[in-house]
Design a protein around this motif. Structure first.
Motif, PDB file in Angstrom:
ATOM      1  N   ASP A  11       0.876  -1.177   0.000  1.00  0.00           N
ATOM      2  CA  ASP A  11       0.000   0.000   0.000  1.00  0.00           C
ATOM      3  C   ASP A  11       0.911   1.225   0.000  1.00  0.00           C
ATOM      4  O   ASP A  11       1.496   1.571   1.023  1.00  0.00           O
ATOM      5  N   LYS A  16       2.331   7.054   4.287  1.00  0.00           N
ATOM      6  CA  LYS A  16       3.141   5.898   4.687  1.00  0.00           C
ATOM      7  C   LYS A  16       3.078   4.822   3.592  1.00  0.00           C
ATOM      8  O   LYS A  16       2.117   4.755   2.825  1.00  0.00           O
ATOM      9  N   GLU A 188      -7.719   1.429  -4.522  1.00  0.00           N
ATOM     10  CA  GLU A 188      -7.608   1.423  -3.062  1.00  0.00           C
ATOM     11  C   GLU A 188      -8.939   1.367  -2.299  1.00  0.00           C
ATOM     12  O   GLU A 188      -9.046   0.633  -1.326  1.00  0.00           O
ATOM     13  N   THR A 371      -6.657  -0.020   3.772  1.00  0.00           N
ATOM     14  CA  THR A 371      -6.255  -0.389   2.411  1.00  0.00           C
ATOM     15  C   THR A 371      -5.225  -1.513   2.434  1.00  0.00           C
ATOM     16  O   THR A 371      -5.325  -2.481   1.674  1.00  0.00           O
TER      17      THR A 371
HETATM   18 MG   LIG Z   1      -4.113   5.148   1.896  1.00  0.00          MG
END
Ligand SMILES: [Mg+2]
Ligand SMILES: Nc1ncnc2c1ncn2[C@@H]1O[C@H](COP(=O)(O)OP(=O)(O)OP(=O)(O)O)[C@@H](O)[C@H]1O
Length: 410
Positions: A11, A16, A188, A371
């Motif tokens: 992801d 991040k 996503e 996600t």
């Molecule tokens: Mg995200």
């Protein structure tokens, strides 16, 4: 005993990067055996804007996950977001060719392909998903799975998601140049839905809203399938940026204050509540009104909800989603978000935390990982070729061809 099959999900968020490694356990559940979370770099609004920086962050995340799982990562499912992604609904039609007129798996593949082929994809765009919304057999609507039924003519109403070739290329290049093959790209919000929604919610009609760092990803589910998807280029970064402007504070200080004291309900904040914030070029802190902070955050949230509602209206589902809104993503941590969302959307709302996995879940149980966990569940569910073909959820072979094409252009 044979080693359990492992799969990985990456992801690549604006804030991040999270890589997860999973394996199916004896009871058929998905066990997380590797986790690698690092701060993201080189992304804006969900899209790669600096390949080298993004690749470095992805490498660090993959290395951590591989280290914690004790193995190597050679293949992975990859999430994709960004406002270059668009969706349309289209109908595909085929006639049954077998003498017995029995609908088989390859007829379903043909009708999905017909929906894809007739949608009209410009040269600079590529299809990422063709999702069945429902089938019609000889005029009888509302069939969920036509396999095994008899008929002359099969139609599918499909939700088709496409994106800009260059954005897809930039993202996949970052991963593939690390020696990791992209098994499939997954939009996503579909991945997030996989991790936070119940079957009941999907069935009765729900709005998934994943408010991340750079984007808000939405998906409308109805009668068990995806009715609409959209990516809005507003996320936590924009909330913080509004505080930077409104409070004249450095970004890091505004971000910390938002996370510690941010709320979208100014009426719940006392007039005299103050928050200590560092100022530009000054080491000393100064007090700022928490009510003012809340006013600023609320103005941005009001705008965001309006944009989300416009999408729901466009899809024709305004007032038609009894299971309400499920809010997830890191920015769903804003104070009083559920109550305010219920009021603004005029429907029930709840915060969606990722569920459905066991193992190393301590660091990935917050909504920010919806996600990431959803991608891993997706990999587990559609990872085998047969499952994918039957689900009709993703044109895996076709995506593989696209990736080969992209590689050959690099
Ligand atoms: Mg995200
Ligand atoms: N308690 C909190 N209150 C408000 N915002 C929060 C809180 N915790 C995290 N955030 C915000 O959540 C955002 C990160 O969310 P998330 O990890 O879902 O984003 P991402 O996946 O990196 O980005 P995207 O999916 O948009 O590309 C940051 O903008 C951060 O400020």
């Amino acid at each position: 005993m044979a080693k359990a099959a492992q799969y990985a999900a990456i992801d690549v968020g604006t804030t991040k990067v999270c890589t997860l490694v999973g394996q199916t356990n004896a009871s058929g559940g998905v066990e997380v055996v590797g986790v690698g979370v690092v701060p993201s770099r080189g992304l804006q609004k969900g899209m790669v804007v600096n390949i080298d920086e993004a690749t470095d962050a992805i490498r660090a995340s993959i290395q951590r996950a591989a280290h914690s799982s004790g193995g190597q990562i050679r293949h992975a499912y990859l999430g994709i977001t960004g406002s270059h992604l668009t969706s349309v609904n289209n109908r595909g039609t085929v006639t049954m060719v077998r003498p017995d007129r029995l609908v088989a798996g390859d007829d379903v593949s043909r009708v999905m392909e017909a929906a894809r082929a007739t949608v009209g994809v410009p040269n600079n765009r590529e299809v990422i998903h063709v999702l069945p919304r429902g089938y019609t057999l000889d005029g009888q609507e509302g069939i969920r799975n036509p396999i095994g039924l008899h008929g002359f003519r099969l139609d599918v109403d499909a939700h088709i998601i496409m994106g800009a070739l260059t954005s897809i290329q930039n993202l996949t290049k970052c991963v593939e140049q690390l020696g990791v093959t992209v098994d499939d790209l997954v939009l996503e919000p579909l991945a997030s839905g996989e991790a936070v929604l119940t079957d009941d919610e999907r069935e009765n009609g729900t709005l998934l809203v994943d408010i991340g760092g750079g984007t808000t990803d939405i998906a409308v589910f109805q009668q068990g399938s995806v009715a609409h998807t959209s990516i809005i280029p507003i996320g936590g970064h924009q909330f913080t940026h509004d505080l930077v402007i409104g409070l004249r504070a450095p970004y890091a200080a505004a971000e910390a204050a938002k996370i510690a004291h941010g709320t979208v309900e100014p009426d719940g904040v006392g007039e005299d509540e103050m928050v200590e914030l560092s100022a530009f070029g000054d080491t000393a802190k100064r007090p700022v009104s928490r009510r003012l902070m809340a006013d600023i955050l609320r103005a941005r949230f009001d705008e965001l909800v309006e944009l989300v509602q416009a999408e729901v209206r466009k899809a024709g589902y305004l007032g038609l989603l009894p299971a309400g809104a499920v809010l997830t993503g890191g920015s769903s941590g804003l104070g009083h978000l559920t109550e305010v969302a219920e009021h603004l959307f005029n429907m029930p709302a709840r915060i969606g935390r990722p569920t459905g996995v066991s193992g190393l879940t301590d660091s990935i149980s917050a909504p920010a990982f919806a996600t990431s966990v959803g991608l891993l569940l997706w990999a587990a569910r559609f990872g085998d070729q047969e499952g994918r073909a039957q689900s009709g959820f993703s044109l895996t072979e076709w995506i593989q061809n696209l990736l080969t094409l992209l590689r050959s252009r690099n």
